[in-house]
Motif scaffolding. Structure first.
Motif, PDB file in Angstrom:
ATOM      1  N   ARG A 192      54.634 -14.657  -5.390  1.00 24.68           N
ATOM      2  CA  ARG A 192      55.477 -15.393  -4.432  1.00 24.68           C
ATOM      3  C   ARG A 192      55.301 -16.930  -4.750  1.00 24.68           C
ATOM      4  NH1 ARG A 192      53.814 -11.269  -1.050  1.00 24.68           N
ATOM      5  NH2 ARG A 192      55.413 -10.284   0.196  1.00 24.68           N
ATOM      6  N   THR A 194      55.709 -20.301  -3.770  1.00 22.21           N
ATOM      7  CA  THR A 194      55.883 -21.017  -2.155  1.00 22.21           C
ATOM      8  C   THR A 194      55.980 -22.364  -2.278  1.00 22.21           C
ATOM      9  OG1 THR A 194      53.480 -20.797  -2.042  1.00 22.21           O
ATOM     10  CG2 THR A 194      54.675 -18.935  -1.348  1.00 22.21           C
ATOM     11  N   ARG A 208      63.570 -23.898   7.209  1.00 27.95           N
ATOM     12  CA  ARG A 208      62.492 -22.734   7.770  1.00 27.95           C
ATOM     13  C   ARG A 208      63.034 -22.554   9.133  1.00 27.95           C
ATOM     14  NH1 ARG A 208      58.360 -25.853   7.462  1.00 27.95           N
ATOM     15  NH2 ARG A 208      57.624 -25.340   5.461  1.00 27.95           N
ATOM     16  N   LEU A 220      58.627 -16.170   2.584  1.00 28.08           N
ATOM     17  CA  LEU A 220      58.253 -17.572   1.921  1.00 28.08           C
ATOM     18  C   LEU A 220      58.236 -18.408   3.149  1.00 28.08           C
ATOM     19  CD1 LEU A 220      60.679 -17.651  -0.911  1.00 28.08           C
ATOM     20  CD2 LEU A 220      58.337 -16.909  -1.035  1.00 28.08           C
ATOM     21  N   SER A 222      55.989 -19.796   4.688  1.00 27.39           N
ATOM     22  CA  SER A 222      55.073 -20.727   4.824  1.00 27.39           C
ATOM     23  C   SER A 222      54.784 -21.705   3.365  1.00 27.39           C
ATOM     24  CB  SER A 222      53.572 -20.059   4.644  1.00 27.39           C
ATOM     25  OG  SER A 222      53.299 -19.345   3.377  1.00 27.39           O
ATOM     26  N   TRP A 223      55.955 -21.836   2.866  1.00 25.21           N
ATOM     27  CA  TRP A 223      56.236 -22.844   1.640  1.00 25.21           C
ATOM     28  C   TRP A 223      56.001 -24.113   2.079  1.00 25.21           C
ATOM     29  CZ3 TRP A 223      62.190 -22.716  -0.141  1.00 25.21           C
ATOM     30  CH2 TRP A 223      62.913 -23.232   0.828  1.00 25.21           C
TER      31      TRP A 223
END
Length: 703
Positions: A192, A194, A208, A220, A222-223
């Motif tokens: 991932r 991120t 988000r 994703l 928590s990117w």
């Protein structure tokens, strides 16, 4: 019908040896998801058959278009009956011609994998490493190809983002990346990514907030963003689509002006102006994009950019005035206004088809030369050929005999019918002051509506025609608006003759369709290579779909309203809404430094009356996530005293006062009041505010 066959093939694992009922069921399921009949996407994205024989076969086999499909059981039954006949004949014709259409190129390979083990082994041994990009956009047939090849491959590497799966309307299956791959390749490792290197932290937070509206949580979520954020997101409310376009165009012009001043100041060693945004230093026109959900939104935006004098290009599609149907109808109006317009006459003399081919036109021009008429139009409509009127032919008053004209009797009949039609249209133009009524007469007398509705993308084309009808109908009002505050020096439109009003409307169309006005120093025609448009130093106008894969310093998303983003179709199923969430997310994540989310209180679509609009729930989610306090990261302009702001204004931007940004409705109804006096006041305030922000002469500003 061609669209239904293509929808059936692209939505199945393989269409080889599939009966008509199974194919039809698959096509209907895809149509229910907004498949091939989706008029909100670019024509260039639609798949076309690669077999010329198949096209002619379909055209002769069925008169039922996808646009005429009824949701009633009787309509479905009729469609099934015709589909059974066409599907079988179509497949037979392909085999007889030893041909594949586009979808067969995938479907037949999957069939080969499943029914020829020797061929499957050969292909598996040929490639030991398989890499797939944009995996979230794969169809079921494409996935099956990947699965078969990957069974024996040393390495199968797929790259994709489930949050950017936006092509369900053309057969893409988001389940391929969300579940199928993991189910079929249980030992696969997932990496991932991120960290976001493109956008500021504020824009990432807005993205988000949007993707959290999806029913399936994003992997994703928590990117992190590398770039710090500030007041990088603006929520802008306009009175209608014209105000929205005027705001965007004027704001772009001001940003470019500020960026140029900042660049010049830095080059001269000057100090930074604390009231200006240093992040946009060096901003170029091509670093700015205006995104929208449907192609029909582009027309108001194009006009606003032309009026503001900002070079721009429509990427992935034609401009409104560059569309064939619009050019055809404008050509008819031009002939009604000026019979000597030979370019327009040649364009429509056989549109819709009326049996006047190129050879006939050449012979007509030879006849015009012999009879010394000033133009073909003058000969056809004004009897410029006539030396005398002695004839027993009742139609001799309009045209001479076929022999004199040098054409066949059949061709003369076709030309005579065309001439009578144009003469009648010209009479209407001479007596009716509203260009919209003249245009309706053109459509009725030429049967242009049926001409348009015979096309595969009939709904979209007719939507543009309806938009043109509304523009022509409002021509007098628009001319009057442009004359407001003219100091009495303008022309009173009520005293203009019908021909003068029509000529003024056509003059405005010429301005708005001018390549120089649209593209600045760059020149593009209707067949221009899209890659040149993308490289041109001009503001990019494009649909949300077309923006995928691109990035810009500044992004405006127009039409952030419920019913557009998300589309009205989103309420039909959770799957549809989920894709709308992802589409808006894609638009938000195109922005690197600044994001403007624009919506209108009222909007006119497809030539209809203005409709009251509500702000998109996606914008509400962003506003909630970024905060409603005075320290919010949402940009806020100075709102008019008559409007009640939702929060304290802390913006350092010099916004136009006519736009209310993220403001609650006031007791007076907010922006976009009704009545001629209110319209005049709003236009006057708009001109004064824009003049203050740009330094332009208020009287020279037009909306």
């Amino acid at each position: 019908m061609k669209n239904f066959i293509s929808a059936a093939k692209s939505s199945m694992k393989t269409s080889v040896n599939v009966n008509a009922r199974t194919a039809m069921d698959s096509a209907l399921r895809m149509k229910a998801r907004g498949g091939r009949s989706n008029s909100d996407v670019d024509d260039d994205d639609r798949r076309k058959s690669s077999s010329s024989s198949s096209s002619s076969s379909l055209s002769s086999s069925s008169s039922l278009s996808s646009s005429s499909l009824s949701s009633s059981s009787a309509g479905i039954a009729l469609l099934r009956e015709q589909f059974d006949i066409v599907w079988s004949e179509y497949e037979q014709k392909l085999r007889e011609a030893n041909s594949f259409d586009f979808d067969d190129l995938l479907s037949a390979v999957v069939y080969l994998f499943e029914n020829r083990p020797d061929a499957k082994r050969y292909l598996q041994n040929r490639w030991s490493h398989v890499l797939v990009d944009e995996f979230q956009d794969t169809s079921l047939a494409q996935y099956e190809m990947i699965r078969h090849l990957g069974e024996k491959a040393e390495t199968l590497f797929v790259v994709g983002d489930a949050d950017q799966a936006i092509y369900g309307w053309r057969g893409a299956e988001v389940a391929n990346i969300r579940s199928r791959f993991d189910d079929d390749f249980r030992n696969a490792q997932t990496f991932r990514l991120t960290t976001n290197y493109r956008s500021t932290a504020t824009i990432v937070s807005a993205a988000r907030a949007v993707i959290q509206q999806s029913e399936i949580p994003s992997a994703l979520m928590s990117w992190d963003a590398i770039k710090e954020g500030g007041q990088d997101v603006a929520v802008v409310e306009a009175g209608d689509e014209r105000e929205e376009g005027a705001f965007i165009a004027t704001q772009v012009k001001q940003m470019l002006k500020d960026a140029e001043k900042k660049t010049n100041s830095s080059s001269a060693g000057g100090s930074s102006n604390g009231n200006r945004d240093d992040s946009l230093e060096g901003l170029r026109k091509k670093d700015i994009a205006v995104l929208y959900r449907t192609n029909t939104q582009a027309r108001a935006l194009e006009e606003a950019f032309v009026r503001a004098g900002v070079p721009h290009v429509v990427v992935g599609d034609q401009s409104f005035y560059g569309r064939k149907e619009i050019k055809d109808l404008i050509a008819y109006l031009r002939i009604a206004s000026n019979s000597s317009d030979g370019v327009s006459l040649r364009r429509v003399i056989n549109t819709p088809t009326r049996g006047i081919g190129e050879k006939t036109v050449e012979k007509l021009e030879e006849w015009v030369s012999r009879c010394e008429a000033p133009s073909l139009g003058a000969a056809l409509f004004d009897r410029a050929w006539a030396k005398n009127s002695n004839s027993d032919d009742p139609d001799h008053e309009i045209l001479p005999s076929a022999k004199d004209m040098g054409i066949t009797a059949r061709a003369r009949n076709s030309v005579l019918a065309f001439a009578k039609t144009l003469i009648e249209i010209r009479k209407t133009a001479d007596t009716v002051s509203n260009p919209g009524e003249v245009l309706k007469k053109v459509i009725a007398m030429t049967d242009y509506e049926n001409h348009v509705k015979d096309k595969d993308d009939a709904n979209e084309r007719w939507g543009h025609v309806a938009e043109l009808i509304q523009l022509a109908t409002d021509a007098e009002e628009n001319l009057a608006e442009n004359d407001i505050e003219g100091g009495g020096g303008g022309t009173n439109t009520t005293s203009k003759s019908p021909k003068t009003t029509l000529a003024a409307f056509l003059e405005g169309v010429s301005l708005l369709s001018s390549s120089e006005a649209t593209h600045g120093n760059e020149m593009f025609d209707d067949e221009e290579d899209e890659s040149r448009k993308e490289r041109a130093d001009a503001v990019k106008l494009m649909t949300l779909h077309a923006s995928k894969g691109a990035e810009f310093d500044v992004v405006f998303i127009a039409g952030c309203e419920d019913g557009l983003t998300p589309s009205a179709r989103a309420n039909e199923s959770a799957e549809e809404r989920d894709e709308e969430v992802r589409l808006f997310y894609v638009g938000v994540t195109r922005a690197k430094k600044k994001l403007y989310l624009c919506h209108a209180s009222t909007r006119r679509r497809f030539g209809s009356k203005p409709e009251v609009r509500t702000r998109s729930p996606f914008v509400d989610a962003i506003a909630d996530a970024l905060g409603q306090s005075g320290n919010s990261n949402i940009l806020k302009p100075k709102v008019p005293k008559s409007a009640k702001p939702a929060r304290k204004n802390t913006s350092t931007f010099d916004w136009k006062k006519r736009i209310v940004v993220d403001a609650e409705e006031s007791a007076s109804g907010g922006v976009g009041g009704h009545g001629d006096d209110e319209k005049a006041r709003r236009l006057r305030r708009a001109r004064q505010s824009v003049a203050k922000a740009t330094g332009m002469d208020a009287n020279s500003i037009e909306f």
